[in-house]
Write an enzyme that holds these catalytic residues in place. Structure first.
Site, PDB file in Angstrom:
ATOM      1  N   HIS A  78      69.013  49.293  17.027  1.00  0.00           N
ATOM      2  CA  HIS A  78      68.592  49.063  15.656  1.00  0.00           C
ATOM      3  C   HIS A  78      68.459  47.580  15.345  1.00  0.00           C
ATOM      4  CE1 HIS A  78      67.847  50.440  11.595  1.00  0.00           C
ATOM      5  NE2 HIS A  78      68.712  49.565  11.128  1.00  0.00           N
TER       6      HIS A  78
ATOM      7  N   SER B 224      64.578  47.600   8.661  1.00  0.00           N
ATOM      8  CA  SER B 224      65.472  48.661   8.212  1.00  0.00           C
ATOM      9  C   SER B 224      65.256  48.925   6.716  1.00  0.00           C
ATOM     10  CB  SER B 224      66.925  48.278   8.532  1.00  0.00           C
ATOM     11  OG  SER B 224      67.789  49.374   8.418  1.00  0.00           O
TER      12      SER B 224
END
Length: 238
Positions: free
Chosen positions: A219, A85
């Site tokens: 995610h 990320s």
């Protein structure tokens, strides 16, 4: 910004923390999983865990400069960098500095669930207040909801979350600087924000080979797919 070293022999991936508000402790178990000949350095940002009293860093450039400086003593052995990320952008920026400024090409750059540097679209969640920050963390998942509902714990975590969202929100798209090392992308197939096309754009960040692996999950697919990801990285560094 001193990397915390779980142990090992030769230099391997320097793992940077996961998404906004993330902690280096997430990567501690990687130290043994990658094998005895790879040493894992997990970067601990100021403002969290034993560095909780230190002011948080609020720009990608400052973080990249600090981590690059801390990695210089390890440039006499093969060095690879992994980032998830926000950490993927940071890993790339560190790789650029090591190669272009210090002449140290990485053994590999491993990036997870993040748009390539020329494709990022920053959003300033931090400017919308704490509720917007907490809502975004909840939307992405990966954080125990109980930590965000307990008033005391929430106040403890918010400074780091605010700072990380500021880092992400002020990191704007830029011309990509290709690195002379392989780049490998990792993606959770149901990530709400990052597409396969976004990850394939990392191909432009290398002058050599690029590969992409997808896993089930969103995610924070890393929580469930850690063993598969670590095995894949170890195989590429063998």
């Amino acid at each position: 910004m001193v990397p915390q070293v779980p142990g090992g022999q030769a230099a391997g991936p320097a793992a940077v923390p996961a998404a906004c508000g993330g902690s280096a402790s997430f990567f501690h178990s990687w130290g043994h999983a990658l094998g005895a000949d790879i040493e894992v350095l997990a970067a601990r940002y100021p403002g969290r865990q034993e560095r909780i009293a230190e002011p948080c860093v609020e720009s990608m450039e400052s973080l990249a400069e600090s981590i690059t400086h801390e990695l210089l003593p390890y440039t006499d052995v093969p060095l690879a960098v992994f980032g998830h990320s926000m950490g993927a952008s940071l890993a790339y920026e560190v790789g650029v500095r090591l190669e272009k400024r210090y002449g140290t090409a990485l053994r590999g750059l491993f990036v997870s669930c993040r748009q390539a540097p020329h494709r990022v679209e920053p959003e300033r969640h931090d400017l919308r207040g704490d509720e917007a920050v907490v809502a975004e963390v909840r939307r992405l998942g990966g954080t125990d909801p109980g930590l965000l509902t307990d008033p005391d714990l929430r106040e403890l975590l918010l400074p780091a979350m605010r700072a990380d969202f500021r880092v992400v929100g002020t990191y704007e798209a830029r011309p990509v600087i290709p690195l002379g090392c392989p780049v490998v992308g990792y993606l959770g197939e149901s990530d709400p924000d990052v597409t396969e096309g976004d990850m394939r754009a990392w191909r432009d960040a290398t002058t050599v080979e690029f590969d992409l692996r997808t896993f089930s999950g969103g995610h924070f697919y890393l929580a469930d797919e850690k063993e598969s990801v670590v095995r894949d990285i170890a195989g590429r560094l063998a």
